[in-house]
Scaffold this motif. Structure first.
Motif, short mmCIF file in Angstrom:
data_model
loop_
_atom_site.label_atom_id
_atom_site.label_comp_id
_atom_site.label_asym_id
_atom_site.label_seq_id
_atom_site.Cartn_x
_atom_site.Cartn_y
_atom_site.Cartn_z
N PRO A 91 0.71 -1.14 -0.36
CA PRO A 91 0.46 0.13 0.55
C PRO A 91 0.82 1.50 0.05
N LEU A 92 1.90 1.51 0.65
CA LEU A 92 2.98 2.20 0.86
C LEU A 92 4.07 2.33 -0.28
N TYR A 93 4.10 1.60 -1.17
CA TYR A 93 4.73 1.99 -2.35
C TYR A 93 3.85 2.06 -3.71
N ALA A 94 2.05 1.91 -4.06
CA ALA A 94 1.23 2.46 -4.54
C ALA A 94 0.16 4.02 -4.13
N ALA A 95 0.60 4.13 -3.13
CA ALA A 95 0.53 6.08 -3.76
C ALA A 95 1.58 6.31 -4.11
N ALA A 96 2.79 5.82 -3.77
CA ALA A 96 4.02 6.85 -3.75
C ALA A 96 3.44 6.38 -5.06
N LEU A 97 3.22 5.70 -6.25
CA LEU A 97 2.62 5.40 -7.56
C LEU A 97 1.62 6.71 -8.04
N ALA A 98 1.56 5.99 -7.49
CA ALA A 98 -0.17 7.21 -7.69
C ALA A 98 0.30 8.27 -7.70
N ARG A 99 0.95 8.64 -6.47
CA ARG A 99 1.13 10.13 -6.69
C ARG A 99 2.34 10.95 -7.86
N LEU A 100 3.04 10.04 -8.21
CA LEU A 100 3.49 10.21 -9.48
C LEU A 100 2.87 10.37 -10.55
N GLU A 101 2.12 9.09 -9.98
CA GLU A 101 0.70 9.09 -11.98
C GLU A 101 0.82 10.19 -12.04
N ALA A 137 3.93 -1.91 -17.48
CA ALA A 137 4.51 -1.58 -16.67
C ALA A 137 4.74 -0.57 -16.22
N TRP A 138 4.78 0.53 -15.03
CA TRP A 138 5.04 1.97 -15.01
C TRP A 138 6.84 2.16 -15.38
N ARG A 139 6.32 3.04 -16.04
CA ARG A 139 8.12 3.76 -15.88
C ARG A 139 8.07 5.61 -15.68
N LEU A 140 9.21 5.62 -14.70
CA LEU A 140 9.45 6.97 -14.52
C LEU A 140 10.09 8.11 -15.67
N HIS A 141 9.01 9.12 -15.89
CA HIS A 141 10.21 10.01 -17.25
C HIS A 141 11.07 10.50 -15.97
N VAL A 142 12.09 10.32 -16.62
CA VAL A 142 13.55 11.15 -16.31
C VAL A 142 13.83 12.55 -17.09
N GLY A 143 12.95 12.88 -18.69
CA GLY A 143 13.46 14.46 -18.72
C GLY A 143 14.95 14.96 -19.22
N SER A 144 15.26 15.52 -18.80
CA SER A 144 16.85 15.86 -18.67
C SER A 144 17.49 16.12 -16.89
#
Length: 305
Positions: A91-101, A137-144
């Motif tokens: 649940p902690l990880y899922a909350a962090a993913l939801a925030r990033l999304e 899967a879910w990926r993170l935008h790293v941008g520049s």
């Protein structure tokens, strides 16, 4: 001890942790990582905890977690708090993913390794595969993002994430949180102020720092210890026959681990006296940067089962 609070997370400057995976018995390389992180924390008067990183169920060995904890206890390296297992923290990880999304930093991706071959294995800033009949899967935008940090053992480090890593997975297609996100969430939630671990994870640190910044978590300091290598130059834990240290006779392996970390030799005949002296005399500047075959490992080898 200096403390910092941000977004509800409290960090003690030198609070440390050891986070093994239950994929086998405690071996010499793992002992070095555990002892090194313990020494950094204890020499600064900080607490030290153990976290079991058990998200990869396919590689988990039955009974390994209990065996590792029993071995740590025999080596005098029991944590100051109850052990936390990552498998209980979804649940902690899922909350962090939801925030990033929500903040536009994460996206669904169906890319396979084959899809990434035209890009040299570096994921571009968007999914390049069509949606498939399976979970993404879910990926993170790293941008520049270009990340730099000063490692207490390895010195100044720099990484251009877009060109060296690309957008990376933070939630796996099989429904499990990926290591990079889980470790960041756990270190923040457990108030870890100093991450001490093997140099094989040095390359992962810029990804974790980026996640910490995006999630507003406190940034710990880092110290990446040299790796214990076998005679063929491979990381000791990669050997099928990597030697498990013998909890029945811990002193030889403890002395070998201290020597490997460049610390003064000890003739103490008691585990707790040896560790007490080692924490008083600990000097991080003595730790070598490079991976080597374990000095005095013959002594530890003779004490293995």
């Amino acid at each position: 001890m200096d403390r910092e609070t941000r977004d509800g997370f409290a960090v003690t400057a030198a609070r440390g942790r050891f986070a093994p995976s239950p994929t086998g018995r405690l071996h010499f390389g793992s002992l070095v990582a555990a002892l090194g992180s313990w020494l950094f924390a204890r020499s600064a008067g900080a607490s030290w905890i153990v976290r079991m990183e058990d998200l990869d169920r396919e590689r988990e060995v039955a009974g390994a977690a209990a065996g590792i904890l029993a071995a740590l206890d025999a080596f005098g390296l029991a944590g100051d708090e109850p052990v936390v297992a990552q498998s209980a923290r979804t649940p902690l990880y899922a909350a962090a993913l939801a925030r990033l999304e929500r903040d536009g930093h994460a996206y669904r991706c169906w890319c396979s390794r084959t899809d990434l071959e035209p890009f040299g294995g570096i994921h571009p800033p968007a999914c390049v595969a069509p949606a498939r009949d399976r979970s993404p899967a879910w990926r993170l935008h790293v941008g520049s993002a270009r990340i730099g940090f000063d490692d207490r053992v390895q010195g100044a480090q720099h990484q251009d994430l877009a060109h060296e890593v690309g957008d990376f997975v933070i939630w796996r297609a099989d429904g499990a949180c990926a290591y990079q996100l889980a470790v960041v969430v756990d270190d923040a939630a457990q108030g870890i102020g100093e991450v001490v671990r093997g140099a094989d994870l040095l390359d992962s640190t810029p990804r974790q720092i980026l996640l910490q910044r995006l999630l507003g978590f406190p940034l710990p300091t880092y110290a990446h210890l040299p790796l214990a290598l076998g005679a063929d130059g491979r990381k000791l834990s990669k050997h099928e026959a990597a030697l498990a240290v013998d909890a029945r006779d811990p002193l030889p392996a403890l002395r070998a681990a201290l020597h490997f970390l460049g610390q003064p030799a000890s003739t103490e005949r008691n585990v707790h006296m040896l560790l007490s002296r080692a924490s008083r005399e600990f000097d991080a500047l003595r730790i070598p940067r490079t991976a080597t075959a374990p000095p005095a490992f013959a002594a530890a080898r003779n004490a293995t089962s």
